[in-house]
Design a protein around this motif. Sequence first.
Motif, PDB file in Angstrom:
ATOM      1  N   GLU A  72       0.839  -1.055  -0.029  1.00 49.32           N
ATOM      2  CA  GLU A  72      -0.019   0.043   0.005  1.00 49.32           C
ATOM      3  C   GLU A  72       0.888   1.330  -0.084  1.00 49.32           C
ATOM      4  O   GLU A  72       0.601   2.151   0.543  1.00 49.32           O
ATOM      5  N   GLY A  73       2.002   1.265  -0.495  1.00 54.15           N
ATOM      6  CA  GLY A  73       2.989   2.224  -0.831  1.00 54.15           C
ATOM      7  C   GLY A  73       3.734   2.646   0.223  1.00 54.15           C
ATOM      8  O   GLY A  73       4.147   1.847   0.992  1.00 54.15           O
ATOM      9  N   GLY A  74       4.014   3.913   0.183  1.00 51.39           N
ATOM     10  CA  GLY A  74       3.448   5.251  -0.806  1.00 51.39           C
ATOM     11  C   GLY A  74       4.283   5.032  -1.849  1.00 51.39           C
ATOM     12  O   GLY A  74       5.213   4.107  -2.288  1.00 51.39           O
ATOM     13  N   PRO A  75       4.186   6.056  -2.548  1.00 50.59           N
ATOM     14  CA  PRO A  75       5.172   6.343  -4.022  1.00 50.59           C
ATOM     15  C   PRO A  75       6.205   6.043  -4.050  1.00 50.59           C
ATOM     16  O   PRO A  75       6.810   5.486  -5.183  1.00 50.59           O
ATOM     17  N   HIS A  76       7.285   6.410  -3.058  1.00 56.80           N
ATOM     18  CA  HIS A  76       8.445   6.176  -3.052  1.00 56.80           C
ATOM     19  C   HIS A  76       8.800   4.726  -3.137  1.00 56.80           C
ATOM     20  O   HIS A  76       9.925   4.343  -3.770  1.00 56.80           O
ATOM     21  N   LEU A  77       8.282   3.936  -2.173  1.00 61.51           N
ATOM     22  CA  LEU A  77       8.488   2.546  -2.133  1.00 61.51           C
ATOM     23  C   LEU A  77       7.911   2.017  -3.680  1.00 61.51           C
ATOM     24  O   LEU A  77       8.724   1.106  -4.130  1.00 61.51           O
ATOM     25  N   ILE A  78       7.009   2.303  -4.319  1.00 57.20           N
ATOM     26  CA  ILE A  78       6.456   1.580  -5.428  1.00 57.20           C
ATOM     27  C   ILE A  78       7.321   2.167  -6.564  1.00 57.20           C
ATOM     28  O   ILE A  78       7.619   1.035  -7.385  1.00 57.20           O
ATOM     29  N   GLY A  79       7.726   3.348  -6.506  1.00 61.07           N
ATOM     30  CA  GLY A  79       8.793   3.740  -7.507  1.00 61.07           C
ATOM     31  C   GLY A  79      10.026   2.788  -7.671  1.00 61.07           C
ATOM     32  O   GLY A  79      10.556   2.089  -8.625  1.00 61.07           O
ATOM     33  N   GLN A  80      10.579   2.178  -6.503  1.00 60.43           N
ATOM     34  CA  GLN A  80      11.576   1.353  -6.296  1.00 60.43           C
ATOM     35  C   GLN A  80      11.045  -0.079  -6.960  1.00 60.43           C
ATOM     36  O   GLN A  80      11.694  -0.834  -7.592  1.00 60.43           O
ATOM     37  N   LEU A  81      10.074  -0.531  -6.371  1.00 60.61           N
ATOM     38  CA  LEU A  81       9.173  -2.088  -6.561  1.00 60.61           C
ATOM     39  C   LEU A  81       9.320  -2.003  -8.396  1.00 60.61           C
ATOM     40  O   LEU A  81       9.761  -2.952  -9.049  1.00 60.61           O
ATOM     41  N   ILE A  82       8.632  -0.735  -8.931  1.00 59.32           N
ATOM     42  CA  ILE A  82       8.327  -0.761 -10.531  1.00 59.32           C
ATOM     43  C   ILE A  82       9.785  -0.662 -11.233  1.00 59.32           C
ATOM     44  O   ILE A  82       9.862  -1.471 -12.267  1.00 59.32           O
ATOM     45  N   GLU A  83      10.816   0.122 -10.726  1.00 58.29           N
ATOM     46  CA  GLU A  83      12.037   0.070 -11.389  1.00 58.29           C
ATOM     47  C   GLU A  83      12.760  -1.183 -11.375  1.00 58.29           C
ATOM     48  O   GLU A  83      13.528  -1.544 -12.268  1.00 58.29           O
ATOM     49  N   ARG A  84      12.522  -1.733 -10.295  1.00 61.83           N
ATOM     50  CA  ARG A  84      13.233  -3.248 -10.344  1.00 61.83           C
ATOM     51  C   ARG A  84      12.350  -4.195 -10.823  1.00 61.83           C
ATOM     52  O   ARG A  84      13.028  -5.538 -10.725  1.00 61.83           O
ATOM     53  N   GLY A  85      11.154  -4.117 -11.518  1.00 64.67           N
ATOM     54  CA  GLY A  85      10.561  -4.968 -12.055  1.00 64.67           C
ATOM     55  C   GLY A  85       9.897  -6.037 -10.982  1.00 64.67           C
ATOM     56  O   GLY A  85       9.418  -7.167 -11.334  1.00 64.67           O
ATOM     57  N   LEU A  86       9.724  -5.577  -9.779  1.00 61.73           N
ATOM     58  CA  LEU A  86       9.048  -6.288  -8.701  1.00 61.73           C
ATOM     59  C   LEU A  86       7.451  -6.363  -8.471  1.00 61.73           C
ATOM     60  O   LEU A  86       7.160  -6.999  -7.698  1.00 61.73           O
ATOM     61  N   LEU A  87       6.964  -5.212  -9.054  1.00 63.11           N
ATOM     62  CA  LEU A  87       5.506  -5.129  -8.899  1.00 63.11           C
ATOM     63  C   LEU A  87       4.834  -5.921 -10.172  1.00 63.11           C
ATOM     64  O   LEU A  87       5.031  -5.649 -11.433  1.00 63.11           O
ATOM     65  N   ASP A  88       4.255  -7.077  -9.646  1.00 61.62           N
ATOM     66  CA  ASP A  88       3.517  -7.808 -10.814  1.00 61.62           C
ATOM     67  C   ASP A  88       2.101  -7.108 -11.199  1.00 61.62           C
ATOM     68  O   ASP A  88       1.714  -7.401 -12.414  1.00 61.62           O
ATOM     69  N   GLU A  89       1.230  -6.430 -10.056  1.00 68.18           N
ATOM     70  CA  GLU A  89       0.115  -6.106 -10.526  1.00 68.18           C
ATOM     71  C   GLU A  89      -0.096  -4.844  -9.652  1.00 68.18           C
ATOM     72  O   GLU A  89       0.338  -4.425  -8.624  1.00 68.18           O
ATOM     73  N   ASP A 144       1.631  22.658  -1.665  1.00 63.88           N
ATOM     74  CA  ASP A 144       1.960  21.442  -1.271  1.00 63.88           C
ATOM     75  C   ASP A 144       2.694  20.719  -2.067  1.00 63.88           C
ATOM     76  O   ASP A 144       2.364  20.669  -3.340  1.00 63.88           O
ATOM     77  N   LYS A 145       3.611  19.483  -1.628  1.00 69.53           N
ATOM     78  CA  LYS A 145       4.078  18.502  -2.426  1.00 69.53           C
ATOM     79  C   LYS A 145       3.060  17.395  -2.698  1.00 69.53           C
ATOM     80  O   LYS A 145       2.801  16.821  -1.663  1.00 69.53           O
ATOM     81  N   ARG A 146       2.437  17.358  -3.981  1.00 70.62           N
ATOM     82  CA  ARG A 146       1.453  16.385  -4.137  1.00 70.62           C
ATOM     83  C   ARG A 146       1.979  15.367  -5.131  1.00 70.62           C
ATOM     84  O   ARG A 146       2.097  15.677  -6.293  1.00 70.62           O
ATOM     85  N   LEU A 147       2.053  14.100  -4.545  1.00 69.41           N
ATOM     86  CA  LEU A 147       2.774  13.020  -5.394  1.00 69.41           C
ATOM     87  C   LEU A 147       1.599  12.178  -6.236  1.00 69.41           C
ATOM     88  O   LEU A 147       0.529  12.035  -5.901  1.00 69.41           O
ATOM     89  N   GLY A 148       2.245  11.753  -7.570  1.00 64.62           N
ATOM     90  CA  GLY A 148       1.447  10.788  -8.071  1.00 64.62           C
ATOM     91  C   GLY A 148       1.944   9.452  -7.630  1.00 64.62           C
ATOM     92  O   GLY A 148       2.379   9.049  -6.438  1.00 64.62           O
ATOM     93  N   MET A 149       1.294   8.338  -8.401  1.00 68.09           N
ATOM     94  CA  MET A 149       1.581   6.970  -7.582  1.00 68.09           C
ATOM     95  C   MET A 149       3.006   6.310  -7.762  1.00 68.09           C
ATOM     96  O   MET A 149       3.302   5.664  -6.747  1.00 68.09           O
ATOM     97  N   VAL A 150       3.832   7.002  -8.536  1.00 68.20           N
ATOM     98  CA  VAL A 150       5.347   6.665  -8.531  1.00 68.20           C
ATOM     99  C   VAL A 150       6.137   8.018  -8.108  1.00 68.20           C
ATOM    100  O   VAL A 150       5.955   8.941  -8.954  1.00 68.20           O
ATOM    101  N   GLU A 151       7.160   7.804  -7.082  1.00 67.02           N
ATOM    102  CA  GLU A 151       8.091   8.978  -6.921  1.00 67.02           C
ATOM    103  C   GLU A 151       9.409   8.519  -6.902  1.00 67.02           C
ATOM    104  O   GLU A 151       9.789   7.251  -6.600  1.00 67.02           O
ATOM    105  N   GLY A 152      10.399   9.304  -7.277  1.00 67.47           N
ATOM    106  CA  GLY A 152      11.705   8.841  -6.948  1.00 67.47           C
ATOM    107  C   GLY A 152      12.422   8.224  -8.124  1.00 67.47           C
ATOM    108  O   GLY A 152      13.651   7.925  -8.243  1.00 67.47           O
ATOM    109  N   VAL A 153      11.765   8.154  -9.501  1.00 66.79           N
ATOM    110  CA  VAL A 153      12.244   7.373 -10.527  1.00 66.79           C
ATOM    111  C   VAL A 153      11.457   7.856 -11.777  1.00 66.79           C
ATOM    112  O   VAL A 153      10.291   8.213 -11.686  1.00 66.79           O
ATOM    113  N   GLU A 154      12.400   8.303 -12.762  1.00 64.14           N
ATOM    114  CA  GLU A 154      11.729   8.853 -14.099  1.00 64.14           C
ATOM    115  C   GLU A 154      11.783   7.652 -15.077  1.00 64.14           C
ATOM    116  O   GLU A 154      12.731   6.877 -15.431  1.00 64.14           O
TER     117      GLU A 154
END
Length: 268
Positions: free
Chosen positions: A196-213, A228-238
């Motif tokens: 359940e995140g947040g966006p910084h954690l999801i960014g790493q999982l997606i970058e490493r190909g570890l998020l399946d769904e 305010d800093k308002r993030l989308g679902m993925v942060e910390g990786v482009e």
Amino acid sequence: MALEPFEVLYEADLREYKLPADLHHLYGRLGFAARVVYSNFVSSLDGVVTLGSKPSAGSIISGKYPADRFLMGLLRACADAVLIGAGTLRATPGHLWTPGHVFPDLATEFIALRSALGRSREPQLVVVTASGDIDASHPAIVKGALVMTTAEGARAIGNRLPKSCEVVAIGTGKRLDIGKAIAELTSRGQNVVLTEGGPHLIGQLIERGLLDEAFLTISPVIAGRKDDKRLGMVEGVELLPDRGAWSKLLSVRRHGDHLFLRHRTAPA
Ligand SMILES: NC(=O)c1ccc[n+]([C@@H]2O[C@H](COP(=O)([O-])OP(=O)(O)OC[C@H]3O[C@@H](n4cnc5c(N)ncnc54)[C@H](OP(=O)(O)O)[C@@H]3O)[C@@H](O)[C@H]2O)c1
């Protein structure tokens, strides 16, 4: 039951657990591979998932919509472990990452599903932190969590946390290798992992190909952005334009004005 069933607008041919009748009546078909990492987020129409320093952004963005809370509970009920970053823990005071906490009306059915799947009574909460800045009095920590950190983080935590928690150090340095964190869960038999995140954690999982769904609720609200800093679902990786992580649509459901998407995510 007060909640109306979801309307299934599209669904690919997917694995199916035998859900208790009430859960099946509301959601329809749901199942996962034997080993899987899946995420669940709620986003505004304009792609906002966090609201700066405001606590409990997800609840605000979904408008505490009952069907979204039900799905949170259902997805937690399927998981061996719920993985979050320490940022999400700090931003959600008073929360418990259990199925019954978000949708108490069906707590018994969630437990029945877990029992049928051979899961423990509740999913294991897993929190990753580098700083070790974990509030020992947060109810989710009091209840018990597996805290994954670095050697430095473990030193910073010391013996501050309640006995219900286990602290595991994975490597040294500014942050742990998220692949090793998932491998540690696998080695403990925790193969079905909801994040359940947040966006910084999801960014790493997606970058490493570890998020399946990825499950994504689109709430019919526009959040806007200004100071305010308002993030989308993925942060910390482009990723785009060169490494876009193109996904496959697995299901689309509607409940009222909320839309519920499920995608198979691909490595970036
Ligand atoms: N709309 C939604 O569905 C939804 C879902 C979840 C969260 N949220 C919101 O998202 C916001 C928090 O998101 P966030 O991206 O800032 O935080 P986050 O990803 O939950 O947490 C980031 C923190 O997790 C720890 N961390 C992450 N990766 C690590 C690694 N590889 N090694 C060690 N520690 C690691 C670090 O903790 P330390 O700082 O302790 O080192 C890092 O600062 C909150 O506002 C929350 O409400 C919204």
